[in-house]
Design a protein around this motif. Structure first.
Motif, PDB file in Angstrom:
ATOM      1  N   VAL A 109      45.813  51.210  52.877  1.00 53.91           N
ATOM      2  CA  VAL A 109      45.298  50.286  51.971  1.00 53.91           C
ATOM      3  C   VAL A 109      45.972  50.746  50.480  1.00 53.91           C
ATOM      4  O   VAL A 109      45.666  52.020  50.170  1.00 53.91           O
ATOM      5  N   PHE A 110      46.444  49.783  49.887  1.00 56.66           N
ATOM      6  CA  PHE A 110      46.775  49.962  48.475  1.00 56.66           C
ATOM      7  C   PHE A 110      45.883  49.152  47.456  1.00 56.66           C
ATOM      8  O   PHE A 110      45.819  48.054  47.687  1.00 56.66           O
ATOM      9  N   THR A 111      45.114  49.923  46.533  1.00 53.93           N
ATOM     10  CA  THR A 111      44.088  49.168  45.933  1.00 53.93           C
ATOM     11  C   THR A 111      44.750  49.134  44.381  1.00 53.93           C
ATOM     12  O   THR A 111      45.235  50.113  43.570  1.00 53.93           O
ATOM     13  N   LEU A 112      44.810  47.938  43.866  1.00 55.54           N
ATOM     14  CA  LEU A 112      45.474  47.720  42.381  1.00 55.54           C
ATOM     15  C   LEU A 112      44.503  47.034  41.636  1.00 55.54           C
ATOM     16  O   LEU A 112      43.793  46.008  41.957  1.00 55.54           O
ATOM     17  N   LEU A 113      44.448  47.607  40.279  1.00 51.13           N
ATOM     18  CA  LEU A 113      43.548  47.155  39.448  1.00 51.13           C
ATOM     19  C   LEU A 113      44.133  46.118  38.658  1.00 51.13           C
ATOM     20  O   LEU A 113      45.161  45.704  38.522  1.00 51.13           O
ATOM     21  N   ASN A 114      43.142  45.278  37.845  1.00 54.62           N
ATOM     22  CA  ASN A 114      43.651  44.314  36.842  1.00 54.62           C
ATOM     23  C   ASN A 114      44.413  43.208  37.295  1.00 54.62           C
ATOM     24  O   ASN A 114      45.318  42.886  36.695  1.00 54.62           O
ATOM     25  N   HIS A 115      44.336  42.916  38.564  1.00 53.76           N
ATOM     26  CA  HIS A 115      45.128  41.532  39.039  1.00 53.76           C
ATOM     27  C   HIS A 115      44.492  40.329  38.366  1.00 53.76           C
ATOM     28  O   HIS A 115      43.393  40.325  38.295  1.00 53.76           O
ATOM     29  N   VAL A 116      45.461  39.634  38.309  1.00 49.51           N
ATOM     30  CA  VAL A 116      44.976  38.349  37.927  1.00 49.51           C
ATOM     31  C   VAL A 116      45.795  37.148  38.487  1.00 49.51           C
ATOM     32  O   VAL A 116      46.825  37.599  39.269  1.00 49.51           O
ATOM     33  N   GLU A 117      45.154  35.915  38.567  1.00 55.75           N
ATOM     34  CA  GLU A 117      45.846  34.752  39.391  1.00 55.75           C
ATOM     35  C   GLU A 117      46.929  34.197  38.526  1.00 55.75           C
ATOM     36  O   GLU A 117      46.452  33.420  37.538  1.00 55.75           O
ATOM     37  N   ASP A 118      48.081  33.757  39.260  1.00 55.97           N
ATOM     38  CA  ASP A 118      49.033  33.131  38.495  1.00 55.97           C
ATOM     39  C   ASP A 118      49.699  32.009  39.324  1.00 55.97           C
ATOM     40  O   ASP A 118      50.057  32.421  40.432  1.00 55.97           O
ATOM     41  N   VAL A 119      49.234  30.691  39.127  1.00 57.54           N
ATOM     42  CA  VAL A 119      49.612  29.682  40.142  1.00 57.54           C
ATOM     43  C   VAL A 119      50.946  29.065  39.762  1.00 57.54           C
ATOM     44  O   VAL A 119      51.382  27.963  40.185  1.00 57.54           O
ATOM     45  N   LYS A 120      51.551  29.834  38.771  1.00 56.10           N
ATOM     46  CA  LYS A 120      53.136  29.119  38.680  1.00 56.10           C
ATOM     47  C   LYS A 120      53.941  29.267  39.999  1.00 56.10           C
ATOM     48  O   LYS A 120      54.013  30.497  40.368  1.00 56.10           O
ATOM     49  N   LEU A 121      54.740  28.202  40.372  1.00 48.99           N
ATOM     50  CA  LEU A 121      55.562  28.440  41.485  1.00 48.99           C
ATOM     51  C   LEU A 121      56.813  28.889  41.257  1.00 48.99           C
ATOM     52  O   LEU A 121      57.282  28.542  39.978  1.00 48.99           O
ATOM     53  N   ILE A 122      57.502  29.656  41.817  1.00 53.01           N
ATOM     54  CA  ILE A 122      58.695  30.374  41.735  1.00 53.01           C
ATOM     55  C   ILE A 122      59.792  29.258  42.086  1.00 53.01           C
ATOM     56  O   ILE A 122      59.902  28.605  43.077  1.00 53.01           O
TER      57      ILE A 122
END
Length: 404
Positions: free
Chosen positions: A391-404
């Protein structure tokens, strides 16, 4: 004499019946676009994904830059924990709201499943930057016998990923030594910095992410000779920091300015950058954490940890603090082996294990109260020890809905 026509209010049910006859596109076209964007920005991630499938007009509205920027801005105010759980040849992403001032009692939070990606052997996952992560996957490519590092950019919010071009092979070039995922907040550009060893020296290459087409690696010069870049790094305000061995065989702190792509170094206390130290962002300053007596991990037998803070980068000035763990530490942590994951905006150190059992806990140490809180996360399947799991635990993740 003609009778006057009276304005009788329509029955609400009649209005609803007329509205129900409107198509989804007609309904959207009757609402001002500013209001549409504001409404959509308040929806949860999964609802936005469903709305994109309603029609081309809805998908177009959700792809507008003003909408994606507003959604990202709101997400930045509500950072999340991102869990990347590897089991065999899959990487499963889950997220959960990042607790603000968790209670001293044991808390319980549900982790929400995002996406599952196929990977062979995940060697490393970068920190989350504006909703994106860079994954180093060990793959045996066609016609090869030994594994090679393949870099993949993932957006767990949209379920999209794309593989970066292979790092150009130079003569006598060995396997890539290290890669870093970085961000320039001024130009708002993601970049990847890669280092490889050639004839006893390191070469440095950079790739700027501009869409997914025509991506190329560029050679850059490094004015700070160094070797064996450390596994721990942090990017703060457009500057990447990581520890390495200098030309005099001593540990140094290397700085890479993401925008100018220039290197520099900072004189560092050896204990702050040598093996086992974890670099974190502490109130906007670079800091280093080390547990005592074992600097590599912290457990129930640990008694304290030290933190070195870079107070003035130009003057190379550092300060140090020792934090003693509370008496309840041993009972709360029990037999867990924990690792530093970073510091939250509410001034708490986050620690977590690398593997999960039937119950997965994340631990919060409060600097001010000198207290420890254990938070249980539901929805985390067991990802036990062994190659190809963890398991990798990552802090301060935000959701970005911009499509590639």
């Amino acid at each position: 004499m003609k009778s006057r026509r009276r304005n009788v209010p329509e029955d609400p049910q009649t209005i609803r019946r007329r509205s129900s006859r409107l198509s989804a596109d007609e309904l959207l076209s009757k609402i001002p676009i500013d209001l549409v964007i504001e409404i959509f920005s308040r929806l949860p991630l999964k609802s936005i994904a469903r709305c994109r499938c309603v029609s081309k007009r809805w998908a177009s509205a959700l792809g507008r830059s003003d909408f994606t920027e507003l959604f990202l801005t709101k997400s930045l105010a509500c950072p999340q924990l991102l869990f990347a759980c590897q089991k065999e040849s899959e990487l499963i992403f889950l997220s959960s709201p990042q607790p603000k001032n968790p209670d001293e009692a044991v808390s319980l939070i549900a982790a929400d499943h995002h996406m599952t990606f196929p990977f062979e052997r995940v060697d490393d996952i970068s920190i989350s930057i504006n909703g994106y992560v860079c994954i180093t996957d060990e793959r045996i490519l066609k016609g090869r016998k030994t594994p090679e590092d393949v870099l993949v950019i993932c957006n767990p919010s949209t379920g999209q990923s794309f593989t970066l071009p292979k790092i150009p092979k130079l003569k006598k070039m060995k396997r890539t030594a290290k890669s870093f995922f970085v961000y320039d907040p001024i130009e708002k550009q993601h970049k990847v910095l890669a280092m490889a060893r050639v004839d006893g020296r390191y070469v440095h290459q950079v790739l700027t992410l501009k869409g997914t087409r025509n991506l190329t690696w560029r050679m850059i010069e490094c004015s700070v000779p160094h070797y064996y870049p450390g596994p721990k790094c942090i990017c703060i305000d457009g500057v990447l920091y990581y520890g390495a061995l200098g030309s005099n065989k001593c540990h140094i702190l290397v700085c890479f300015d993401v925008r100018s792509e220039k290197y520099s170094s900072i004189k560092a206390i050896q204990r702050a950058v040598e093996e086992g130290a974890t670099l974190v962002n502490y109130k906007g300053k670079l800091a280093s954490l080390r547990a005592q007596p074992n600097p590599h991990a912290i457990s129930g037998t640990s008694t304290s940890f030290e933190m070195w803070i870079l107070e003035d980068p130009e003057k190379h000035e550092w300060s140090s603090r020792i934090y003693k763990l509370p008496p309840v530490w041993k009972d709360v942590v029990a037999g867990e082996v924990l690792f530093f994951k970073g510091v939250t905006a509410t001034n708490e150190i986050v620690l977590s294990p690398k593997t999960s059992s039937d119950i997965y806990y994340v631990y919060y140490y409060n600097f001010d109260k000198e207290s420890i809180t254990r938070v249980e996360f539901q929805g985390m399947k067991p990802f036990r020890k062994g190659w190809g799991s963890g398991v990798f635990t990552l802090l301060n993740h935000v959701e970005d809905v911009k499509l590639i």
